[in-house]
Motif scaffolding. Sequence first.
Motif, short mmCIF file in Angstrom:
data_model
loop_
_atom_site.label_atom_id
_atom_site.label_comp_id
_atom_site.label_asym_id
_atom_site.label_seq_id
_atom_site.Cartn_x
_atom_site.Cartn_y
_atom_site.Cartn_z
N PHE A 64 -79.74 76.77 -29.89
CA PHE A 64 -80.88 76.45 -30.75
C PHE A 64 -81.68 75.27 -30.20
O PHE A 64 -82.91 75.33 -30.09
CB PHE A 64 -80.39 76.15 -32.17
CG PHE A 64 -81.49 75.76 -33.11
CD1 PHE A 64 -82.39 76.70 -33.59
CD2 PHE A 64 -81.64 74.43 -33.51
CE1 PHE A 64 -83.42 76.33 -34.44
CE2 PHE A 64 -82.66 74.06 -34.37
CZ PHE A 64 -83.56 75.02 -34.84
N PHE A 66 -76.75 71.38 -39.71
CA PHE A 66 -77.91 70.94 -38.94
C PHE A 66 -79.15 71.74 -39.37
O PHE A 66 -80.21 71.17 -39.66
CB PHE A 66 -77.60 71.14 -37.45
CG PHE A 66 -78.72 70.87 -36.49
CD1 PHE A 66 -79.54 69.75 -36.63
CD2 PHE A 66 -78.94 71.73 -35.43
CE1 PHE A 66 -80.57 69.51 -35.71
CE2 PHE A 66 -79.96 71.49 -34.51
CZ PHE A 66 -80.79 70.38 -34.67
N ARG A 67 -79.02 73.07 -39.44
CA ARG A 67 -80.16 73.90 -39.84
C ARG A 67 -80.56 73.62 -41.29
O ARG A 67 -81.75 73.62 -41.62
CB ARG A 67 -79.83 75.39 -39.66
CG ARG A 67 -79.62 75.82 -38.20
CD ARG A 67 -80.88 75.54 -37.36
NE ARG A 67 -82.06 76.20 -37.87
CZ ARG A 67 -82.48 77.42 -37.51
NH1 ARG A 67 -81.81 78.10 -36.61
NH2 ARG A 67 -83.56 77.94 -38.04
N GLY A 75 -71.45 70.11 -33.25
CA GLY A 75 -71.15 71.51 -33.50
C GLY A 75 -71.32 71.97 -34.94
O GLY A 75 -70.91 73.08 -35.29
N CYS A 76 -71.92 71.13 -35.79
CA CYS A 76 -72.11 71.51 -37.19
C CYS A 76 -73.46 72.21 -37.34
O CYS A 76 -74.43 71.66 -37.88
CB CYS A 76 -72.02 70.28 -38.10
SG CYS A 76 -70.36 69.58 -38.11
N TYR A 77 -73.51 73.44 -36.85
CA TYR A 77 -74.76 74.18 -36.77
C TYR A 77 -75.36 74.45 -38.14
O TYR A 77 -76.55 74.22 -38.37
CB TYR A 77 -74.54 75.50 -36.02
CG TYR A 77 -75.78 76.33 -35.92
CD1 TYR A 77 -76.82 75.95 -35.08
CD2 TYR A 77 -75.93 77.50 -36.67
CE1 TYR A 77 -77.98 76.72 -34.99
CE2 TYR A 77 -77.08 78.27 -36.58
CZ TYR A 77 -78.10 77.87 -35.74
OH TYR A 77 -79.25 78.62 -35.66
N ASP A 78 -74.58 74.97 -39.07
CA ASP A 78 -75.12 75.33 -40.39
C ASP A 78 -75.70 74.12 -41.10
O ASP A 78 -76.79 74.18 -41.66
CB ASP A 78 -74.03 75.97 -41.26
CG ASP A 78 -73.59 77.33 -40.72
OD1 ASP A 78 -74.33 77.92 -39.90
OD2 ASP A 78 -72.51 77.81 -41.14
N GLY A 86 -69.69 75.27 -34.63
CA GLY A 86 -70.89 75.97 -34.17
C GLY A 86 -71.54 75.37 -32.93
O GLY A 86 -72.77 75.41 -32.80
N SER A 87 -70.73 74.83 -32.03
CA SER A 87 -71.30 74.16 -30.85
C SER A 87 -72.18 75.09 -30.01
O SER A 87 -73.24 74.68 -29.52
CB SER A 87 -70.18 73.61 -29.97
OG SER A 87 -69.51 72.56 -30.62
N ASP A 115 -73.93 77.71 -30.98
CA ASP A 115 -75.20 77.92 -31.68
C ASP A 115 -76.09 76.69 -31.60
O ASP A 115 -77.31 76.79 -31.47
CB ASP A 115 -74.97 78.29 -33.15
CG ASP A 115 -74.42 79.70 -33.30
OD1 ASP A 115 -74.67 80.52 -32.39
OD2 ASP A 115 -73.75 79.97 -34.30
N VAL A 116 -75.49 75.50 -31.70
CA VAL A 116 -76.27 74.26 -31.60
C VAL A 116 -76.95 74.18 -30.23
O VAL A 116 -78.15 73.93 -30.13
CB VAL A 116 -75.40 73.00 -31.84
CG1 VAL A 116 -76.19 71.73 -31.53
CG2 VAL A 116 -74.88 72.96 -33.28
N ILE A 133 -74.46 65.76 -33.97
CA ILE A 133 -74.38 67.02 -34.70
C ILE A 133 -72.98 67.62 -34.58
O ILE A 133 -72.50 68.28 -35.52
CB ILE A 133 -75.46 68.01 -34.20
CG1 ILE A 133 -76.85 67.43 -34.52
CG2 ILE A 133 -75.32 69.37 -34.85
CD1 ILE A 133 -77.98 68.13 -33.81
#
Length: 153
Positions: free
Chosen positions: A51, A16-17, A11-14, A44-45, A47-48, A9
């Motif tokens: 989450f 990923f969601r 750090g690609c939070y957006d 976005g590490s 946030d990952v 992922i």
Amino acid sequence: MATYAIGDIQGCYDEFRELLDLIGFDAIRDRLWLVGDLVNRGPGSLDVLRFVKGLGDSAVTVLGNHDFHLLRIAAGYGREHRSDTLGAILAAPDREELVDWLAQRPLVHREGKWLMVHAGLIPSWSADRAEALAREVEPVLAGEQRRAFLERL
Ligand SMILES: [Mn+2]
């Protein structure tokens, strides 16, 4: 119930969601297998980590090299690279909880005929050997010897 396996992922939070929405992932019903490298490179590490930690038993994560890189830096070893995006984690108020949680993730996850590991196995290793070696390292990484281990990693 479905099991979804998702790779690095980073750090690609957006994204990923978005992907979880796209596949209709339901944390109550489904399980997520994450193949390591939750962090670094993407923005976005933090946030990952928050989450995935919050998913509890719905998510199984094995450690990747970028996760180890974060653990080393958080322990005071290694240097941040110019391209690293770990700053928000290192400055976060919940940093210790997140780092502790990450350090307690397995290196290998085996279930039935499936084996999950980051970036593959040395060809001469069997699944049994990989699992046995992982079970040797994991308590060291999760316990009081973590710093000494990370210093030498
Ligand atoms: Mn990797």
